[in-house]
Design a protein around this motif. Structure first.
Motif, short mmCIF file in Angstrom:
data_model
loop_
_atom_site.label_atom_id
_atom_site.label_comp_id
_atom_site.label_asym_id
_atom_site.label_seq_id
_atom_site.Cartn_x
_atom_site.Cartn_y
_atom_site.Cartn_z
N PRO A 1 0.81 -1.23 0.00
CA PRO A 1 0.00 0.00 0.00
C PRO A 1 0.84 1.27 0.00
N HIS A 2 2.06 1.19 0.55
CA HIS A 2 2.91 2.37 0.59
C HIS A 2 3.71 2.54 -0.71
N ARG B 1 0.70 3.70 -4.21
CA ARG B 1 -0.30 4.52 -3.51
C ARG B 1 -1.58 4.70 -4.32
N PRO C 1 -6.37 1.08 -5.36
CA PRO C 1 -7.52 1.22 -4.45
C PRO C 1 -7.28 0.43 -3.17
N SER C 2 -7.65 1.01 -2.03
CA SER C 2 -7.35 0.41 -0.73
C SER C 2 -7.95 -1.00 -0.59
N SER D 1 -5.52 -3.67 -2.41
CA SER D 1 -4.13 -3.88 -2.00
C SER D 1 -3.94 -5.22 -1.30
#
Length: 394
Positions: free
Chosen positions: A103-104, A107, A110-111, A114
């Motif tokens: 996730p980092h 970026r 989409p959350s 991930s």
């Protein structure tokens, strides 16, 4: 025979890579298809930890069989498996870190997606880590010039894995389940080749007693240059989708479609040329350098004809091909990238026979500077191209 077997092996993988987008672009949607493409690219980095050992095993085994040296054969296998097992551990650790930090790193993903991509990367990475030691048996079969057995095992596993992906995708959109389909059948292919190698060479055996520094040093020395080649090829053709994912995740799907067709094109050529590795090692042992020279010239000529034919067909019928394959949604973004990549690959693959023969003769150190220059320039210019022009700039 071996060239045809290798084309079947590489062709099956490439056909799978071409057929799957036809279904997945329609069943997964743009974001999940982009996640699928990114997941495959990230997991594929584990394969580079082969360090060229499969090639080394094929070359040294060909020489050992020519001399009838059975002790050398067993020492070769045992040391190769040990090195590849260590590489497998490194692969799992590396991909675990990537999955943890995904996730980092990406970026724009989409959350909600991930976690699925990270799970898929871990599953594929674990299957690759287990499969790395088994790849030593692939090298043994190639060294025996029995390329048809790896071709059948790998091609069949790819086809069954693809069929499983299509079926599973109809019932669930989970990227983790799709990764399990691919990774599971890859492991089956490795186990089948292990069984075949043991049947063809019943006296062949792995033993910790055969591990020794001399053989390990010999393999490391041979593979050190191949590892630099592999790293350079990673910079050339293995980072495109990742670079685009870092800057613009939404563009990953369209670019990966063009990259898939390029993989099909280059995979067929690489598969055909890899068939000459073992014969070149034998011809070198016999000091028949004139036959090696003729082999280079003939294969380079045939390769050039094939490349030019593919380019002409793409410029004439590329639009209809892409439209029928993945639909009109991806056409505008995919076709320009495809044309650029095809011309570029046709030019660089003119040297395929020369590079393959250098490896077959153990002279790959003479290719270090060219591949490093190409790799570093590709990386720098693709990042700049992405910043200035977007995916076509890559």
């Amino acid at each position: 025979k071996n060239a045809i077997a290798n084309v079947m092996r590489g062709g099956a993988s490439a056909v799978v890579a071409i057929v799957l987008p036809h279904f997945l672009t329609r069943s997964l949607g743009p974001d999940r298809f982009a996640g699928w493409a990114l997941m495959l690219q990230l997991a594929a980095y584990a394969n580079y930890l082969d360090f060229g050992l499969q090639t080394a095993v094929a070359r040294y085994l060909a020489g050992a069989l020519e001399k009838g040296d059975h002790q050398q054969r067993d020492r070769l296998l045992s040391n190769a498996i040990a090195i590849l097992a260590v590489a497998g551990v490194i692969a799992v650790c590396g991909l675990g870190i990537v999955a943890w930090q995904l996730p980092h790193l990406f970026r724009s993903v989409p959350s909600g997606l991930s976690g699925e991509i990270a799970s898929g990367v871990l599953i594929l990475g674990l299957s690759t880590a287990i499969g790395l030691p088994l790849s030593a048996y692939t090298g043994m079969l190639i060294g025996m010039q029995r390329n048809e057995f790896p071709a059948i095992a790998i091609a069949t596993s790819r086809l069954f894995g693809a069929a499983a992906v299509v079926l599973v995708a109809h019932h669930t959109h989970s990227l983790a389940w799709l990764a399990l389909c691919i990774g599971g059948f890859n492991l089956v292919a490795g186990l089948v080749q292990w069984a075949i190698a043991k049947k063809l060479l019943p006296a062949l055996r792995f033993s910790f007693a055969f591990l020794d520094r001399a053989m390990t040093a010999e393999l490391v020395r041979y593979c050190s240059t191949l590892s630099v080649w592999s790293f350079a090829m990673l910079l050339v053709s293995g980072l495109d989708v990742t670079i685009i994912g870092l800057f613009n995740f939404q563009a990953v799907g369209a670019y990966s479609i063009a990259a898939t067709l390029i993989m099909f094109f280059t995979g067929l050529i690489s598969a055909a040329f890899s068939a000459i590795l073992a014969p070149v090692a034998v011809l070198q042992a016999r000091q028949e350098f004139s036959r090696i020279r003729r082999l280079i010239l003939v294969t380079t000529r045939l390769n050039s004809y094939f490349s030019m034919g593919v380019i002409v067909l793409t410029f004439l019928f590329g639009e209809a091909l892409v439209r029928a394959w993945v639909g009109p949604v991806y056409l505008a973004a995919t076709l320009p990238v495809l044309k650029i990549l095809l011309v570029a690959q046709a030019i660089r693959l003119v040297g395929s026979a020369y590079g393959t023969v250098l490896v077959g003769m153990g002279l790959q150190r003479f290719g270090l500077i060219p591949v490093l220059v190409e790799g570093v320039l590709n990386l720098v210019l693709r990042v700049l191209g992405m910043i200035l022009f977007g995916p076509p700039g890559v």
